[in-house]
Write a protein that holds these residues in place. Structure first.
Motif, PDB file in Angstrom:
ATOM      1  N   LEU A 153       0.835  -1.203   0.000  1.00  0.00           N
ATOM      2  CA  LEU A 153       0.000   0.000   0.000  1.00  0.00           C
ATOM      3  C   LEU A 153       0.874   1.260   0.000  1.00  0.00           C
ATOM      4  O   LEU A 153       0.612   2.211  -0.757  1.00  0.00           O
ATOM      5  N   ILE A 185       1.113   4.434  -2.739  1.00  0.00           N
ATOM      6  CA  ILE A 185       0.743   5.812  -2.364  1.00  0.00           C
ATOM      7  C   ILE A 185       1.885   6.789  -2.642  1.00  0.00           C
ATOM      8  O   ILE A 185       1.657   7.885  -3.160  1.00  0.00           O
ATOM      9  N   PHE A 203      -8.381  -1.976  -4.515  1.00  0.00           N
ATOM     10  CA  PHE A 203      -8.789  -0.728  -3.882  1.00  0.00           C
ATOM     11  C   PHE A 203      -9.500   0.223  -4.838  1.00  0.00           C
ATOM     12  O   PHE A 203      -9.183   0.303  -6.025  1.00  0.00           O
ATOM     13  N   ASP A 204     -10.428   0.980  -4.237  1.00  0.00           N
ATOM     14  CA  ASP A 204     -11.168   2.007  -4.957  1.00  0.00           C
ATOM     15  C   ASP A 204     -10.163   3.081  -5.408  1.00  0.00           C
ATOM     16  O   ASP A 204      -9.475   3.685  -4.566  1.00  0.00           O
ATOM     17  N   ARG A 223     -10.608   6.010  -6.289  1.00  0.00           N
ATOM     18  CA  ARG A 223     -10.918   7.315  -5.686  1.00  0.00           C
ATOM     19  C   ARG A 223     -10.272   7.420  -4.304  1.00  0.00           C
ATOM     20  O   ARG A 223      -9.765   8.473  -3.914  1.00  0.00           O
ATOM     21  N   GLY A 224     -10.293   6.309  -3.567  1.00  0.00           N
ATOM     22  CA  GLY A 224      -9.677   6.293  -2.238  1.00  0.00           C
ATOM     23  C   GLY A 224      -8.168   6.427  -2.334  1.00  0.00           C
ATOM     24  O   GLY A 224      -7.551   7.182  -1.575  1.00  0.00           O
ATOM     25  N   MET A 225      -7.583   5.708  -3.295  1.00  0.00           N
ATOM     26  CA  MET A 225      -6.123   5.795  -3.459  1.00  0.00           C
ATOM     27  C   MET A 225      -5.720   7.222  -3.832  1.00  0.00           C
ATOM     28  O   MET A 225      -4.684   7.723  -3.380  1.00  0.00           O
ATOM     29  N   ILE A 281      -7.155   9.896  -2.900  1.00  0.00           N
ATOM     30  CA  ILE A 281      -7.215  10.734  -1.687  1.00  0.00           C
ATOM     31  C   ILE A 281      -5.926  10.573  -0.875  1.00  0.00           C
ATOM     32  O   ILE A 281      -5.324  11.552  -0.428  1.00  0.00           O
ATOM     33  N   TYR A 282      -5.479   9.330  -0.705  1.00  0.00           N
ATOM     34  CA  TYR A 282      -4.250   9.115   0.076  1.00  0.00           C
ATOM     35  C   TYR A 282      -3.041   9.762  -0.606  1.00  0.00           C
ATOM     36  O   TYR A 282      -2.183  10.350   0.050  1.00  0.00           O
ATOM     37  N   ASN A 285      -3.375  13.522  -0.200  1.00  0.00           N
ATOM     38  CA  ASN A 285      -3.088  13.900   1.205  1.00  0.00           C
ATOM     39  C   ASN A 285      -1.594  13.981   1.434  1.00  0.00           C
ATOM     40  O   ASN A 285      -1.098  14.905   2.071  1.00  0.00           O
ATOM     41  N   PHE A 344      -2.032   2.281  10.436  1.00  0.00           N
ATOM     42  CA  PHE A 344      -0.573   2.104  10.389  1.00  0.00           C
ATOM     43  C   PHE A 344       0.048   3.301   9.674  1.00  0.00           C
ATOM     44  O   PHE A 344      -0.600   3.979   8.876  1.00  0.00           O
ATOM     45  N   ASP A 388       0.426   9.854   7.288  1.00  0.00           N
ATOM     46  CA  ASP A 388      -1.032   9.769   7.191  1.00  0.00           C
ATOM     47  C   ASP A 388      -1.501   8.616   8.074  1.00  0.00           C
ATOM     48  O   ASP A 388      -0.690   7.825   8.556  1.00  0.00           O
ATOM     49  N   TYR A 448     -10.666   5.304   3.293  1.00  0.00           N
ATOM     50  CA  TYR A 448     -11.129   5.580   1.922  1.00  0.00           C
ATOM     51  C   TYR A 448     -10.968   4.372   1.017  1.00  0.00           C
ATOM     52  O   TYR A 448     -11.289   4.437  -0.171  1.00  0.00           O
ATOM     53  N   ILE A 449     -10.390   3.301   1.576  1.00  0.00           N
ATOM     54  CA  ILE A 449     -10.303   2.040   0.830  1.00  0.00           C
ATOM     55  C   ILE A 449     -10.710   0.913   1.773  1.00  0.00           C
ATOM     56  O   ILE A 449     -10.607   1.054   2.992  1.00  0.00           O
ATOM     57  N   GLN A 450     -11.176  -0.167   1.206  1.00  0.00           N
ATOM     58  CA  GLN A 450     -11.568  -1.332   1.999  1.00  0.00           C
ATOM     59  C   GLN A 450     -10.740  -2.520   1.518  1.00  0.00           C
ATOM     60  O   GLN A 450     -10.578  -2.711   0.316  1.00  0.00           O
ATOM     61  N   LEU A 474     -16.008  10.547  -2.805  1.00  0.00           N
ATOM     62  CA  LEU A 474     -15.840  10.099  -1.427  1.00  0.00           C
ATOM     63  C   LEU A 474     -15.740  11.315  -0.518  1.00  0.00           C
ATOM     64  O   LEU A 474     -15.160  12.332  -0.898  1.00  0.00           O
ATOM     65  N   ILE A 519     -14.159  13.296   2.467  1.00  0.00           N
ATOM     66  CA  ILE A 519     -12.867  13.324   3.155  1.00  0.00           C
ATOM     67  C   ILE A 519     -13.088  13.840   4.577  1.00  0.00           C
ATOM     68  O   ILE A 519     -13.783  14.843   4.785  1.00  0.00           O
TER      69      ILE A 519
END
Lengths: 280, 313
Positions: free
Chosen positions: A25, A29, A41-42, A44-46, A48-49, A52, B106, B120, B157-159, B233, B235
Motif C-alpha cells: 500500500l 501511495i 482498492f477504490d 478514488r480512495g487511493m 485521496i491518500y 493527502n 498504520f 497519514d 477511503y479504501i476497503q 468520497l 474526506i
C-alpha cells in the motif's frame, strides 16, 4: 514446538504477512516513476491518500522553508516537494524534521540552475527551524566565575545548541532579509530594494564568501554575519579548544585579521544567548 | 503539573474539550471559557525547546491536556520506533495529560528497503494477523508509557478485500486483548457510512455504536466534514461545524456509553475561537439534556476510564 514457541511463531508470521500488505500500500501511495496499481482498492480512495501525502508534504516544507517558497513560487515549490518525497521520504513521524535534503535537492534542480543561491537560502531556513526547536538554554551564571578563579587555558566554553553557523559564496543574509517583508508597503519595498542592492554589491566582489550565524536570544531565531575571525573562533570553541588556547591559535594565524576581542565577544555572546556555560 | 491540579480545573460531569490549534493559541490562553480540557497533537510539541513548549506549559496551567497522537502508527508491522516513543513519553511527563490517544491505523513501513513514515493514518485490514500486530504494539506502548491508551476508529477511503471481520468486532477484541479503551469518533463513522454507500448512514452509525460494549468507550470525538457531490468520497477534513447527524449520534452515544469525555475537533478552515467554544457549548447542552433525566448515569472520568484499568497482561 511448545505453546510459547507456537505463539511466538504465529506472531512472527502475522508480522511478516501484515508487513507485506502494508509495504504494497505504501508503494502505491508514495510518488515514484510509476505507482503500482492495486486492483482491490477504490481508485478514488487511493487518489485521496496520494493527494493527502503531497499536500501535507508541501505544507510541512512551506513551514520549514518559508523564504524558499517566497523566492521560487508555489508551482516550483510543490514540484520540488514531490521530488523530495521520492528522493528522501519522511522517516521520523514528525513532519517538522523532514527536509534535511531539501537544500541539496534544490541545488540540483535544472529550473534553478541560474539561481544557485536558493539552495543556501534553504539552508538558512533549515537552520533557523533547527534553532527554534533546539533545547531552551539559559546561561549558567555561576560558571562565569571561572573566569575570575582559573587560567583561561583551563576554561572551555559550552555553546548553546540553538546557535548554528554556515558559510556561503552568496550574500545569503541580504537575500534572506529581502524576502521577510510579509506586508507589501512602500517602506517594505524600499527596505527590500536596499537589501537587494547590498546583495548585488557584494556579489560583484571577487571570491565573495559570507559566514553566517543563526542564533536564538529567546524564541525567535535571528541571523547575522560573522567576521572571519569570529567564525574561526567559534569553530575552535566547537572543536573543544580552551579559551586561552583558541586565542593563541588565532593570534598566531597570519591569515586572520587580529581584530578579535574576547572581552567584547563574551558580552555579545551573553546578550545573544550563544553560551550555555563555562567549564574546566 | 499533577493530575490532581488538572482535575481541579474540570468543570462538569461530562468533560468537554476542544482541539487546540496554533491559530488559537493566544485566545485560548487569554480568553475565559468554560471548556474542561484541550486536546493537542503530540507531534506538534516534540521539539526540545522553543515557543511551542512555552505554549503547552501555559495551556496546561489553564486547562487539563489530552495528548492526541497522529503519527504513532499503532498497527504498523514495522513496529512503533523507540525514538518516537521516547519523545511521547517525555512530552507526557511534562504536561501530565488526562487522556492519551492515537488511531487504529498504520504509518510506519518500508519503501525500497528504507524505513518510511506515511505521514497519514492508513487503514488496517481487519484480519486476525493485523489484530495480533496491533495488540502487540499497543501492549508495548502501554507498557512503555505506564498507562492505558485510547484508540480511535478511522475513516478509511479504501476497503481491504481480505478483511475477515467487521470494524466493531475488531475494535472490541482489541480492547479486550490490550485493556485499551476506545475513542469513538462519531464523524468518522458517518464518513465511512457514506463512503461505503450505506443506505441510511445514521442507522449504520447507530448500529455501529450498538455493537460496542457500554464500558469500552473512554472518549468521544465530534467533528464536521465538507459535503461532496454524488459519486465522490467524503474526506474527513474536520473543516466544518458538527453536522446535524453528528449531534443526533452524539445524543445516542451519551445515552449508551454514559458521561464520556467529549472533544470537538476542527482542524481546517478554522473558525474563530469563540465559534469553536460555541460548538463545545452545544455538546455540553446535549449532555445536560441527556443526563438531567438520568441522575444515576455512569460518570466516566479520566481516572476511572484509564488509570485504574491499566491491568492488561
Amino acid at each position: 514446538m511448545n505453546n510459547n514457541d507456537a505463539k511466538k511463531h504465529s506472531l512472527q508470521a502475522a508480522f511478516e504477512q501484515v508487513a507485506q500488505q502494508q509495504q504494497r500500500l505504501i508503494s502505491a501511495i508514495f510518488p515514484s516513476a510509476g505507482n503500482d496499481v492495486i486492483d482491490e482498492f477504490d481508485p478514488r480512495g487511493m487518489a485521496i491518500y496520494r493527494n493527502n501525502l503531497l499536500v501535507t508534504a508541501q505544507q510541512a516544507l512551506a513551514i520549514s522553508f518559508p523564504t524558499v517558497l517566497t523566492l521560487i513560487g508555489e508551482g516550483l515549490f510543490n514540484y520540488a516537494s514531490r521530488e523530495l518525497l521520492i528522493l528522501s521520504p519522511p522517516k521520523h513521524g514528525d513532519w517538522a524534521l523532514w527536509g534535511d535534503n531539501f537544500p541539496t535537492l534544490l541545488s540540483g534542480l535544472v529550473q534553478l540552475s541560474d539561481y544557485p543561491f536558493v539552495a543556501d537560502i534553504a539552508q538558512v531556513d533549515r537552520l533557523r527551524q533547527q534553532s527554534m526547536r533546539a533545547k531552551n538554554s539559559v546561561i549558567d551564571q555561576a560558571s562565569l566565575q571561572l573566569l575570575a578563579t582559573h587560567d583561561i587555558d583551563e576554561i572551555y566554553i559550552e555553546l548553546t545548541t540553538s546557535q548554528l553557523g554556515m558559510s556561503s559564496n552568496y550574500p545569503v543574509i541580504e537575500f534572506w532579509l529581502s524576502h521577510q517583508q510579509r506586508v507589501v508597503s512602500d517602506t517594505a519595498e524600499e527596505l527590500n530594494q536596499r537589501f537587494i542592492k547590498q546583495s548585488l554589491d557584494k556579489l560583484a566582489q571577487g571570491d565573495f564568501s559570507q559566514k553566517v550565524l543563526i542564533y536564538r536570544p529567546y524564541f525567535n531565531a535571528e541571523i547575522r554575519e560573522l567576521s572571519v575571525s569570529e567564525y574561526a573562533w567559534l569553530t575552535l570553541i566547537k572543536q573543544g579548544v580552551s579559551i586561552g588556547k583558541a586565542l593563541d591559535i588565532m593570534t598566531n594565524n597570519n591569515k586572520l585579521e587580529h581584530d578579535f576581542d574576547f572581552a567584547q565577544w563574551i558580552g555579545i555572546a551573553l546578550e545573544q544567548n550563544l553560551i550555555s556555560r563555562l567549564k574546566i | 503539573m499533577s493530575l490532581q491540579r488538572a482535575d481541579e480545573k474540570l468543570k462538569s460531569d461530562v468533560l468537554i474539550g476542544v482541539g487546540l490549534r496554533h491559530q488559537h493559541f493566544t485566545e485560548a490562553l487569554t480568553t475565559p471559557s468554560n471548556i474542561d480540557f484541550v486536546e493537542v497533537h503530540s507531534e506538534n510539541f516534540f521539539a526540545q525547546g522553543g515557543a511551542t513548549q512555552s505554549v503547552l506549559a501555559q495551556a496546561s496551567e489553564k486547562y487539563a491536556i489530552s495528548l492526541h497522537s497522529t503519527a504513532m502508527g499503532l498497527g504498523s508491522a514495522q513496529g512503533v520506533p523507540s525514538h518516537y516513543l521516547q519523545k511521547l513519553k517525555q512530552l507526557a511527563s511534562t504536561c501530565n495529560p488526562i487522556l492519551m490517544s492515537d488511531h487504529v491505523c498504520f504509518s510506519w513501513s518500508q519503501l525500497k528497503g528504507q524505513q518510511v513514515h506515511a505521514g497519514d493514518l492508513l487503514p488496517l485490514a481487519y484480519s486476525e494477523q493485523t489484530l495480533m500486530v496491533l495488540a502487540h504494539n499497543i501492549d508495548r506502548v502501554q507498557q512503555s508509557l505506564g498507562r492505558s491508551l485510547l484508540v480511535e476508529n478511522l475513516s478509511a477511503y479504501i476497503q481491504y478485500s481480505h478483511a475477515c471481520m467487521p470494524e466493531t468486532e475488531f475494535l472490541v477484541r482489541l480492547a479486550e486483548l490490550t485493556g485499551c479503551k476506545l475513542l469513538v469518533d462519531l464523524n468518522n463513522i458517518i464518513v465511512t457510512a457514506n463512503n461505503i454507500n450505506a443506505a441510511q448512514p445514521l442507522d449504520y452509525a447507530q448500529q455501529w455504536l450498538a455493537e460496542i460494549p457500554t464500558t469500552m468507550v473512554g472518549e468521544i470525538h465530534l467533528a464536521g466534514f465538507t459535503e461532496v457531490t454524488e459519486g465522490e468520497l467524503i474526506i474527513d477534513d474536520h473543516s466544518q461545524a458538527v453536522s446535524s447527524q453528528g449531534w443526533q449520534l452524539y445524543r445516542s452515544a451519551l445515552e449508551r456509553f454514559g458521561k464520556v469525555p467529549t472533544l470537538v475537533e476542527w482542524d481546517n478552515n478554522l473558525p474563530s475561537w469563540q465559534t469553536l467554544i460555541a460548538e463545545a457549548d452545544k455538546a455540553r447542552a446535549i449532555a445536560e439534556q441527556v443526563f438531567d433525566d438520568n441522575a444515576s448515569s455512569r460518570i466516566i472520568t479520566p481516572e476511572t476510564t484509564l488509570e485504574s484499568e491499566f491491568a492488561h497482561e
